[in-house]
Scaffold this active site. Structure first.
Site, PDB file in Angstrom:
ATOM      1  N   CYS A 116      -2.378   7.580  -9.976  1.00 54.46           N
ATOM      2  CA  CYS A 116      -2.930   6.696 -11.018  1.00 54.46           C
ATOM      3  C   CYS A 116      -4.198   7.252 -11.674  1.00 54.46           C
ATOM      4  O   CYS A 116      -4.630   6.746 -12.703  1.00 54.46           O
ATOM      5  CB  CYS A 116      -3.193   5.308 -10.458  1.00 54.46           C
ATOM      6  N   HIS A 256      -8.253   1.651 -15.038  1.00 54.15           N
ATOM      7  CA  HIS A 256      -6.834   1.754 -14.678  1.00 54.15           C
ATOM      8  C   HIS A 256      -6.326   0.346 -14.352  1.00 54.15           C
ATOM      9  O   HIS A 256      -7.021  -0.442 -13.717  1.00 54.15           O
ATOM     10  CB  HIS A 256      -6.679   2.679 -13.472  1.00 54.15           C
ATOM     11  N   ASN A 286       1.416  -2.004 -13.932  1.00 52.39           N
ATOM     12  CA  ASN A 286       0.809  -0.715 -13.612  1.00 52.39           C
ATOM     13  C   ASN A 286       1.756   0.404 -14.070  1.00 52.39           C
ATOM     14  O   ASN A 286       2.808   0.612 -13.478  1.00 52.39           O
ATOM     15  CB  ASN A 286       0.561  -0.636 -12.105  1.00 52.39           C
TER      16      ASN A 286
HETATM   17  O1  UT7 Z   1      -2.503   1.961  -8.788  1.00 51.98           O
HETATM   18  C1  UT7 Z   1      -2.476   2.549  -7.523  1.00 51.98           C
HETATM   19  C2  UT7 Z   1      -3.307   1.827  -6.577  1.00 51.98           C
HETATM   20  N1  UT7 Z   1      -2.656   0.599  -6.185  1.00 51.98           N
HETATM   21  C3  UT7 Z   1      -3.361  -0.514  -6.132  1.00 51.98           C
HETATM   22  O2  UT7 Z   1      -4.501  -0.524  -6.506  1.00 51.98           O
HETATM   23  C4  UT7 Z   1      -2.691  -1.742  -5.535  1.00 51.98           C
HETATM   24  C5  UT7 Z   1      -3.646  -2.399  -4.580  1.00 51.98           C
HETATM   25  N2  UT7 Z   1      -3.100  -3.545  -3.883  1.00 51.98           N
HETATM   26  C6  UT7 Z   1      -2.842  -4.720  -4.502  1.00 51.98           C
HETATM   27  O3  UT7 Z   1      -2.979  -4.829  -5.696  1.00 51.98           O
HETATM   28  C7  UT7 Z   1      -2.485  -5.908  -3.646  1.00 51.98           C
HETATM   29  O4  UT7 Z   1      -2.677  -5.592  -2.296  1.00 51.98           O
HETATM   30  C8  UT7 Z   1      -1.048  -6.425  -3.865  1.00 51.98           C
HETATM   31  C9  UT7 Z   1      -0.918  -7.072  -5.216  1.00 51.98           C
HETATM   32  C10 UT7 Z   1      -0.053  -5.271  -3.711  1.00 51.98           C
HETATM   33  C11 UT7 Z   1      -0.727  -7.495  -2.814  1.00 51.98           C
HETATM   34  O5  UT7 Z   1      -1.675  -8.558  -2.883  1.00 51.98           O
HETATM   35  P1  UT7 Z   1      -2.421  -9.074  -1.582  1.00 51.98           P
HETATM   36  O6  UT7 Z   1      -3.291 -10.168  -2.002  1.00 51.98           O
HETATM   37  O7  UT7 Z   1      -3.060  -7.890  -0.904  1.00 51.98           O
HETATM   38  O8  UT7 Z   1      -1.222  -9.652  -0.750  1.00 51.98           O
HETATM   39  P2  UT7 Z   1      -0.745  -9.247   0.725  1.00 51.98           P
HETATM   40  O9  UT7 Z   1      -0.047  -7.947   0.719  1.00 51.98           O
HETATM   41  O10 UT7 Z   1      -1.892  -9.445   1.678  1.00 51.98           O
HETATM   42  O11 UT7 Z   1       0.306 -10.405   1.013  1.00 51.98           O
HETATM   43  C12 UT7 Z   1      -0.083 -11.782   1.161  1.00 51.98           C
HETATM   44  C13 UT7 Z   1       1.171 -12.614   1.380  1.00 51.98           C
HETATM   45  C14 UT7 Z   1       2.094 -12.065   2.474  1.00 51.98           C
HETATM   46  O12 UT7 Z   1       2.691 -13.167   3.115  1.00 51.98           O
HETATM   47  P3  UT7 Z   1       2.141 -13.673   4.531  1.00 51.98           P
HETATM   48  O13 UT7 Z   1       2.252 -12.492   5.469  1.00 51.98           O
HETATM   49  O14 UT7 Z   1       0.730 -14.096   4.296  1.00 51.98           O
HETATM   50  O15 UT7 Z   1       3.061 -14.791   4.857  1.00 51.98           O
HETATM   51  C15 UT7 Z   1       3.148 -11.319   1.696  1.00 51.98           C
HETATM   52  O16 UT7 Z   1       4.381 -11.243   2.384  1.00 51.98           O
HETATM   53  O17 UT7 Z   1       1.956 -12.615   0.171  1.00 51.98           O
HETATM   54  C16 UT7 Z   1       3.295 -12.198   0.480  1.00 51.98           C
HETATM   55  N3  UT7 Z   1       3.814 -11.481  -0.693  1.00 51.98           N
HETATM   56  C17 UT7 Z   1       4.412 -12.100  -1.714  1.00 51.98           C
HETATM   57  N4  UT7 Z   1       4.693 -13.394  -1.942  1.00 51.98           N
HETATM   58  C18 UT7 Z   1       5.310 -13.710  -3.088  1.00 51.98           C
HETATM   59  C19 UT7 Z   1       3.755 -10.154  -0.954  1.00 51.98           C
HETATM   60  N5  UT7 Z   1       4.345  -9.889  -2.143  1.00 51.98           N
HETATM   61  C20 UT7 Z   1       4.749 -11.081  -2.627  1.00 51.98           C
HETATM   62  C21 UT7 Z   1       5.413 -11.462  -3.813  1.00 51.98           C
HETATM   63  N6  UT7 Z   1       5.662 -12.775  -4.008  1.00 51.98           N
HETATM   64  N7  UT7 Z   1       5.772 -10.576  -4.753  1.00 51.98           N
END
Ligand code: UT7
Length: 332
Positions: A116, A256, A286
């Site tokens: 990225c 970004h 993204n």
């Molecule tokens: O560009 C390259 C660099 N990349 C980035 O900068 C990405 C960085 N990371 C992120 O943007 C975030 O971590 C994400 C958007 C990928 C995820 O958001 P988060 O707030 O970190 O969520 P999480 O992974 O901690 O998941 C929280 C909950 C989980 O459920 P439980 O375990 O709390 O029951 C996930 O299973 O949300 C669940 N979850 C979803 N729920 C509905 C994960 N993806 C989804 C989804 N829809 N699409």
């Protein structure tokens, strides 16, 4: 001796017409528009559909339009660099294919892979070629067909990415505009958190790697988030301090576009108002190498000569960087 700088003298974006909305994703995986919007800021993303189309086709669309808009003949270009993590093929370079498809015959071309942050790494490489006098007209392309490496059964990644391309023309100038300073970093120990497991020399493609879905993006979202939110803000504040820039001096932050929460945190740390931050993640998601040129393109008619602009990125690798530039032209 007068210093030669590299200035951006034209900018162009291109995104394929098909739009994948959060609503459509709701029918594909267990997710909701509410979750995606609140956690990422994304509402929709463009997807390149159709057989026989790859990243180079999007890059070529952007480059063709850029050449036309800047009244530049393809023969005048002496270098083309393409930042991508989704090359048409492992080799040859997608940059070569873009040059070929756009009639750029007097240039040498190569790809750059810094995930990225790739576009930023490519800008600064182009800058060095121009500052040294080795090149006079350089095109930098950021293009990614992220849909080609996205698993649309994995809700943790399929909501994040989109396809697009952006291209910019860089030329020498002796005025006090253009690329002024930059800071970059990489940390290979970050690779476990964001990578593609198979398809490279370490784990060549096989039936097993396909069955195990190892040709898709693998990301530990939370770990990447923690690094991204810190590093992107740190490097943006660092470049301001290094150049004695206050938030009042900065006209625009161009971050970004990976997650709206990362963008907001970076702007807050820099003391920049939200209305000075280019944000279009809601419409593109993204797009990896394309996010920054897509922003500059969409805001082009609001940019004035001399505007101080900070570009900031963080990506897989890990890679990160910031560029301070002074915009080189007024709206036409
Ligand atoms: O560009 C390259 C660099 N990349 C980035 O900068 C990405 C960085 N990371 C992120 O943007 C975030 O971590 C994400 C958007 C990928 C995820 O958001 P988060 O707030 O970190 O969520 P999480 O992974 O901690 O998941 C929280 C909950 C989980 O459920 P439980 O375990 O709390 O029951 C996930 O299973 O949300 C669940 N979850 C979803 N729920 C509905 C994960 N993806 C989804 C989804 N829809 N699409």
């Amino acid at each position: 001796m007068t210093k030669i700088r590299a200035k951006i003298s034209g900018i162009q974006g291109w995104a394929p017409p098909y739009i994948l909305t959060n609503k459509e994703l709701e029918s594909m995986v267990d997710t909701s528009d509410e979750w995606i919007t609140s956690r990422t800021g994304i509402k929709e993303r463009h997807i390149q559909k159709g057989e026989g189309l790859g990243t180079s086709d999007m890059g070529a669309e952007a480059v063709r339009r850029l050449l036309e808009k800047t009244h530049t003949s393809p023969d005048e270009i002496d270098l083309l660099i393409c930042a991508t993590v989704t090359p048409d093929m492992m080799f040859p370079a997608t940059a070569n294919l873009i040059s070929y498809k756009t009639g750029i015959n007097n240039a040498f071309s190569f790809d750059m892979n810094a995930a990225c942050s790739g576009l930023m790494f490519a800008i600064i490489t182009a800058t060095r070629y121009i500052e040294s006098g080795a090149s006079r007209k350089v095109i930098v392309v950021g293009a990614d067909k992220m849909s080609s490496i996205t698993d649309y059964t994995n809700r943790e990644t399929c909501i994040l990415f989109g396809d697009a391309a952006g291209a910019m023309l860089l030329e020498p100038t002796t005025e006090e505009v253009g690329i002024m300073d930059s800071i970059f970093g990489t940390d290979g120990s970050g690779f476990p958190y964001l990578h593609m497991k198979a398809g490279g020399s370490l784990k060549p493609p096989s039936h097993e790697t396909v069955d195990a879905k190892e040709h898709f993006i693998f990301q530990e979202g939370q770990s990447v988030f923690k690094f991204a939110v810190t590093k992107m803000a740190d490097v943006s504040v660092e470049i301001m301090k290094k150049n004695n820039l206050t938030s009042k001096d900065v006209s625009w932050l161009v971050p970004h576009q990976a997650n709206l929460r990362i963008i907001d945190a970076t702007a807050r740390r820099m003391g920049i108002n939200k209305d000075q931050v280019m944000i279009n993640i809601q419409r593109y998601g993204n797009t990896t190498g394309a996010t920054i040129p897509l922003c500059l393109w969409e805001w082009e008619d609001q940019l004035k000569k001399g505007d101080n602009i900070i570009l900031a990125a963080f990506g897989g690798g890990f890679t990160w960087g910031s560029v301070w530039l002074k915009w080189a032209y007024d709206p036409s």
